[in-house]
Design an enzyme around this catalytic site. Structure first.
Site, short mmCIF file in Angstrom:
data_model
loop_
_atom_site.label_atom_id
_atom_site.label_comp_id
_atom_site.label_asym_id
_atom_site.label_seq_id
_atom_site.Cartn_x
_atom_site.Cartn_y
_atom_site.Cartn_z
CG HIS A 122 -0.24 -0.24 2.52
ND1 HIS A 122 0.60 0.69 3.08
CD2 HIS A 122 -0.22 -1.31 3.36
CE1 HIS A 122 1.08 0.22 4.22
NE2 HIS A 122 0.60 -0.99 4.41
CG HIS A 162 4.26 -1.72 2.09
ND1 HIS A 162 2.98 -2.19 2.02
CD2 HIS A 162 4.85 -2.38 3.12
CE1 HIS A 162 2.79 -3.10 2.95
NE2 HIS A 162 3.90 -3.24 3.65
CD GLU A 164 9.07 7.48 13.19
OE1 GLU A 164 8.04 8.20 13.24
OE2 GLU A 164 10.21 7.91 13.39
#
Ligand code: PAF
Length: 281
Positions: A34, A37, A150
């Protein structure tokens, strides 16, 4: 875009690239790519000569057989997405038999307490599985830089610790969480949510924002109590945890010392488990 599915063919290819002086970036994924990424991949492309993307649904990091079986996968779509971004991508899509030639089991790592709370507590052996696959992939790709989001902050800290402890010659690059317009953190698991569940899931981000807003004016205990009250008011949400912890050691804290803190949340929205976090500084 070159696609490799075995170690014996990707290694010589990467060695050739490295010998010519190319800098190699690496983005490990479990596929169902998605925009989250893609932002890691684009960052790697901008900072390296070539970017290796791995797609491998790692069985040892799932504590639940059903979760593994129903993990979203769409390799055809992933390949066309990657092709559309850049010809500097090398795709590694290995088989479980080769990666786990000694049997599908995790190696054992000491994470110096980073796995004690949150995901480490709720998902038995999850991080042993993550560290096993990441160390295997790092030893195959031997990249200069590796990129982690993160959103999985505990995973990121565990990999930073692994790279440091094992003296692996790779720099871990932190990448900010990408969110939908309504704040929902991008995740492959979002594809399992209905339209209304997606809307419900934005309450996780709202709870994190509430913590950020109130961090300087309310006690940690009060913030946690209010968030738990807010979350239990929704029958579609089953909260696993809401915790404020420092970024370095990931120790939950009710005191505010001179450290960098984050708020972490995890829960099931209509049966789909999501996690998220936000920095409080
Ligand atoms: O974050 C993920 O997608 C996975 O945990 C990782 C790092 C690719 C290891 O399987």
């Amino acid at each position: 875009m070159l696609i490799f599915s075995d170690i014996s063919s990707i290694k010589p290819h990467l060695n050739k690239l490295k010998k010519k002086g190319n800098i190699i970036g690496f983005v490990p994924t479990m596929g169902a790519l998605h925009n989250g990424h893609l932002s890691l991949i684009k960052k790697s492309i901008s900072e390296n000569n070539f970017t290796v993307v791995s797609i491998f649904v790692n069985p040892t990091q799932f504590d639940n057989a059903k979760d593994l079986l129903t993990y979203p996968s769409n390799i055809k779509n992933d390949i066309s997405l990657l092709k559309s971004i850049s010809n500097k991508i090398v795709l590694f899509n290995p088989d479980s038999e080769e990666i786990y030639s000694d049997g599908i089991k995790s190696q054992q790592f000491n994470f110096n307490g980073l796995d004690e709370h949150m995901e480490g507590k709720y998902r038995q052996n999850h991080f042993q599985g993550v560290a096993t696959i990441v160390s295997k992939l790092l030893s195959i790709v031997e990249p200069d830089n590796v990129y982690f989001g993160e959103k999985d902050f505990q995973q990121l800290r565990i990999i930073e610790n692994l790279v440091f402890e094992k003296k692996i010659n790779t720099k871990v690059v932190r990448c900010e969480t990408l969110r939908d317009f309504d704040g929902l953190a991008l995740s492959s698991r979002n594809s399992k949510l209905s339209f209304s569940s997606k809307k419900m899931a934005t309450n996780l981000f709202k709870a994190l924002n509430f913590a950020k807003e109130k961090f300087n004016s309310l006690d940690v205990v009060e913030i946690e109590k209010k968030v738990i009250e807010q979350m239990t008011a929704y029958s579609e949400i089953k909260l696993d945890y809401f915790i404020i912890a420092d970024e370095e050691k990931l120790e939950p804290s009710i005191l505010k010392n001179n450290l960098k803190y984050r708020a972490f949340i995890a829960g099931y929205i209509s049966g789909v488990r999501l996690i998220d976090n936000i920095k409080l500084y």
